[in-house]
Design an enzyme around this catalytic site. Structure first.
Site, mmCIF file in Angstrom:
data_model
loop_
_atom_site.group_PDB
_atom_site.id
_atom_site.type_symbol
_atom_site.label_atom_id
_atom_site.label_comp_id
_atom_site.label_asym_id
_atom_site.label_seq_id
_atom_site.Cartn_x
_atom_site.Cartn_y
_atom_site.Cartn_z
ATOM 1 C CG ASP A 107 -1.820 1.017 1.178
ATOM 2 O OD1 ASP A 107 -2.016 1.863 0.286
ATOM 3 O OD2 ASP A 107 -2.812 1.605 2.257
ATOM 4 C CG ASP A 328 -3.521 4.211 -2.659
ATOM 5 O OD1 ASP A 328 -2.907 3.444 -2.008
ATOM 6 O OD2 ASP A 328 -4.616 4.451 -2.216
#
Length: 507
Positions: A107, A328
């Site tokens: 992440d 992201d």
């Protein structure tokens, strides 16, 4: 558990396909049964559920409504960008003494590495990804210690909102944290310091076993979607820029450079490359990172479809507290600023091949074609500061929804960021590209690449060829390894015409 409404979505897709061909001039009647082949998991999932899961991650992050370096740290990669199979990429980390292995989602939109701990309320004990989940227990690790509120690292985390210490707590009280998701789900726990084990690629092209003491989160409570087992992993591996990110910690210890790179395979088998180091390949282009931002923000200036720039005011992409473009890897799909979405969809619809049938399914713009997707759909180009271009192929903005014989239903996978002017480039866009996060020089680079092949990475000694080790080793005897853990999750779905108007059947 995935919601049952996905069956309705599949039925809708089948009805849409049926309507297209029934309405076509001279179309042959539909056969008595249709063979519907899809890349579906063992439990079906709705795109709306994927959007909701992304909103949950974004809610936590506020996105929607050093010294001499010994070598390059290598992390294996598994998972897939395909939202109908896995919809996330994850790696493995070894923590504690004796070390145990944990699966954690990759992440780049958050900072902290955290894993589920024992005991834990609401933490899943099994996963639909067919991986064995573990619980970290600091009491059984000889090198573990709880981080007190008096620790400088806790103080720094308090400033960024990544730690919790009550004013009434004594200085020796554990440094805690709470991450809350937009839908109310979340995780909480406390920070521990313990040993992390990893592979380091040295300048002599040898791989060495290395270790370092780092701070990470020990979650003892999870709620909401985090309690579900369908895509459960042991935790989340944040690759952000803050002091407590593993990237920052290992760099400050002189273990790894202040740069990391990934190359995420877009095939259904997934996998890829993830290194704390700089991939160097021909074709890499760089644009500045926006400074003083909590995420990896880029200065997006314009969007073009088939070379024609869209009529979007560039001020819509200016970075502020309510605007900007973020990279992201923790987001499955991609989200376009509200004001840019309609021009984007309209331009793609106008540019498709004449042989492509356009239709709207459940509010999403979709298309039916029997031709190659690259021949049927336009190329999208994102232009960033300095005129740096990112090519977005059709596979990076479309999702395959269904197929009947040679006809395939594709829908635009980029979602409208309703009421928000923030653009988020998730795995749908990031796959099949090298991305370099050069934090030392505050820039990001990328190029299209076959992530199943080897790459070159820089070490302290210069350029070094590095081979993808992201796939599990089928020759190892560990029960936590084997063929990719989701390799058996693509059933064939057979739908009879009669079933389109009734129940949904699959095997």
């Amino acid at each position: 558990m995935r919601p049952p409404e996905f069956a309705v979505a599949v039925v809708g897709a089948a009805l849409a396909l049926a309507a297209v061909f029934a309405g076509a001039a001279g179309a042959a009647p539909l056969p008595a049964s249709l063979r519907l082949e899809r890349a579906l998991p063992h439990k079906v999932v709705a795109v709306e559920h994927l959007k909701e899961r992304d909103r949950a991650r974004h809610g936590r992050r506020g996105l929607l409504g050093g010294g001499g370096v010994a070598g390059v740290v290598d992390f294996p990669v598994d998972g897939s960008a395909n939202p109908f199979m896995v919809g996330l990429y994850f790696t493995r980390v070894k923590l504690g003494s004796p070390p145990k292995e944990y699966f954690v989602q990759i992440d780049t939109g958050s900072d902290i590495l955290w894993v589920a701990c024992n005991p834990c309320t609401g933490c899943p004990s099994s996963s639909g990804l067919n991986i064995q989940l573990e619980f970290f227990n600091p009491d059984t690790s000889s090198t573990s210690s709880r981080l007190p509120c008096s620790d400088d690292r806790c103080t720094a985390a308090l400033q960024t909102g990544e730690a919790v210490c009550q004013t009434s707590d004594s200085p020796s009280s554990p440094c805690g944290y709470t991450f809350t998701y937009g839908d109310g789900s979340g995780t909480s726990g406390y920070y521990v310091s313990d040993t992390m084990y990893f592979d380091t690629v040295m300048g002599n092209e040898q791989t060495a076993n290395s270790s370092a003491s780092i701070v990470f989160g020990c979650s003892n409570s999870q709620s909401g979607d985090l309690t579900k087992t369908d895509r459960a992993v042991d935790g989340i591996f944040g690759f952000g820029q803050h002091q407590l990110s593993v990237v920052s910690q290992l760099n400050s210890l002189g273990v790894s450079p202040k740069v990391f790179s990934h190359c995420l395979k877009g095939s259904d088998n997934g996998g890829g490359i993830l290194v704390l180091g700089e991939i160097v390949e021909p074709g890499l282009v760089y644009t500045p990172l926006v400074p003083s931002q909590p995420h990896y923000n880029l200065n997006l200036e314009s969007i073009a479809v088939n070379g024609q720039k869209l009529p979007i005011d560039s001020s819509l992409f200016t970075t502020s507290n309510t605007q900007g473009t973020i990279v992201d890897s923790g987001t499955t799909l991609a989200y376009l600023a509200d004001g840019a979405y309609d021009p984007f969809v309209n331009a793609i619809t106008a540019a498709v091949s004449p042989s492509v049938h356009s239709l709207v399914s459940k509010g999403n713009q979709c298309f039916v074609t029997s031709s190659s997707v690259d021949l049927s759909f336009p190329t999208v180009t994102l232009y960033f500061m300095g005129g740096v271009a990112m090519t977005v192929k059709p596979e990076n903005y479309l999702l395959q929804q269904a197929s009947i014989d040679s006809n395939v239903l594709w829908c635009i996978g980029w979602q409208r960021n309703q009421g928000q002017e923030i653009t988020i480039l998730g795995d749908l866009v990031l796959k099949d590209k090298i991305f370099v996060y050069d934090l030392a020089n505050m820039r990001m680079g990328w190029t299209d690449y076959d992530c199943s092949t080897s790459v070159n990475v820089t070490t302290s000694s210069g350029k070094n060829q590095y081979v993808n080790t992201g796939q599990f080793d089928v020759n190892e005897g560990s029960p936590r390894r084997g063929s990719p853990p989701y390799s058996g999750l693509i059933p064939t779905v057979v739908v009879a015409v009669a079933l389109i108007f009734g129940a949904f059947s699959r095997r």
